[in-house]
Design an enzyme around this catalytic site. Sequence first.
Site, PDB file in Angstrom:
ATOM      1  N   CYS A 110     -22.644 -81.201 -72.244  1.00 17.14           N
ATOM      2  CA  CYS A 110     -23.708 -82.142 -71.857  1.00 17.14           C
ATOM      3  C   CYS A 110     -24.013 -83.124 -72.988  1.00 17.14           C
ATOM      4  O   CYS A 110     -24.350 -84.285 -72.744  1.00 17.14           O
ATOM      5  CB  CYS A 110     -24.971 -81.380 -71.457  1.00 17.14           C
ATOM      6  SG  CYS A 110     -25.557 -80.193 -72.687  1.00 17.14           S
ATOM      7  N   HIS A 128     -30.015 -77.947 -73.508  1.00 15.44           N
ATOM      8  CA  HIS A 128     -29.349 -78.909 -72.629  1.00 15.44           C
ATOM      9  C   HIS A 128     -29.746 -80.323 -73.032  1.00 15.44           C
ATOM     10  O   HIS A 128     -30.913 -80.578 -73.343  1.00 15.44           O
ATOM     11  CB  HIS A 128     -29.748 -78.637 -71.171  1.00 15.44           C
ATOM     12  CG  HIS A 128     -29.067 -79.516 -70.185  1.00 15.44           C
ATOM     13  ND1 HIS A 128     -27.694 -79.543 -70.012  1.00 15.44           N
ATOM     14  CD2 HIS A 128     -29.560 -80.444 -69.316  1.00 15.44           C
ATOM     15  CE1 HIS A 128     -27.383 -80.415 -69.076  1.00 15.44           C
ATOM     16  NE2 HIS A 128     -28.492 -80.988 -68.645  1.00 15.44           N
TER      17      HIS A 128
END
Length: 508
Positions: free
Chosen positions: A98, A347
């Site tokens: 990510c 994330h």
Amino acid sequence: MAPRLQLEKAAWQWAEMVKPEDITREHIELAYRVAVSACKRGACRRNCRGNPNCLVGIGEQSWLGEIDENAFHNIDDPNSERRDKNTFVGLTNLGATCYVNTFLQVWFHNLELRRALYRFQNSRAEGHNMDSDYEPRTICEHLQYLFALLQNSNRRYIDPSGLVKALGLDTGQQQDAQEFSKLFLSLLEDTLSKQKDPNLQNVIQQQFCGQFSYVTVCNKCGRESPLPSRFYELELNIQGHKNLTECVTEFLKEEKLDGDNRYYCESCQSKQNATRRIKLQSLPRTLNFQLMRFVFDRQSAHKKKLNTFISFPEVLDMGPFLGKEEKCTYELSAVLIHRGVSAYSGHYIAHVRDAHTNDWYKFNDEEIEKMEGKKLQLGIEEDIAETAKSQTRKPKCSKGYHCSRNAYMLVYKRQMEEIDQTETNVEVPAFLQKLVDQDNKKFEEWCNEMADMRKQSVDKGKAKHEEVKELYELLPAEDGQSYEFVPLEWLKKWLDDSTNIILCIWCN
């Protein structure tokens, strides 16, 4: 005794009195309860285990009612992976990539960088045989092709695995995002510097590279000793600060060199007390502020994440920090967010302002969300507290400011006095567009193939539905009609392999 057991005992009582050679068809029908009245169709809502003529157990209700055609297939609608009109393209998360996807989206929205990459000489792509798939080799080839797909692909999201593999990244392990950014830009700069086009040779320096000097001043003679250095981003300490201005001010603050840390002055030819500070010399067109959220904790001997709230402006004047009276104005163009409480996991997502419309978008791997009202909205999900006890109230932000406890990098774009509208238009070169068209053709063929498979499954399912309905019309046998014993497992499998209902064994 349970009712079902009572029925079974009554059905087999004759076996205690009848000799094997005297067993008749009536005995068999009694034992297997063949003559028991059938349950009224549509009225029975349970599987009557004592009655073989109850068809609920083999799906009577589901097969005789209206069935959603989606029940006849397990193939997703291929159009769900089709890019909607006037939307951006996402990037597939390959496991722990990510952080790569966020930077790729930020760099893609840097129009000058995208335009420069499209001018990168790529003889392999230009001479590619369209009968085979195009496979980039170098980093620039991968990025060039990736940007073209992000711009004109028909897909809702694309797979960046080619670039990730070329970079040698471990898709199962999250790397340091800051290190990745610096190393990637350094690698890109080295590659582009070898191009014949002078505009390509310096594009990374112009866009991202600034200069400052470590200036040491001897307290005795006043001699200044500058040590120049380049930077791709300014690393700012956020601990103990409330806003971006305080962070930049500390970065440039004067440091005293005395005691054991005295400075050796070339003019005095001896160690002297001195002062040292960082002096900004020049700033790039794109100014990146790296907020140091991950710091080393001596107590635990590990990195920890700082959840400090930092406010930052939409428009930033760097003139005072350059020591100039004229304004040097930058406008916020992207905010990179780290979700999570740990420095070793979490994330990454990116909020990016579209240069064409000035609308803000949230890029979360495959998912892209447009912010309403052309304003940046960091949202509650980006401000996750470490624990309930450590939660602090989010400070109020003045108009034109934003505040976040998870902002990881701030990207500012220098404002130009005159904006040339042609600068916001970036055309994909013909040789790259041919490759994109080739990929779009493959995608359309895949969509048509999936659609045909769905239709075939639905048609087959509808035909099966009618066939089963006809079968149910024949079941159960009425009085006086002939009948056959059919293996239950065979019938169950024929009806539906996925049926998991407990059935009464009424057939052998």
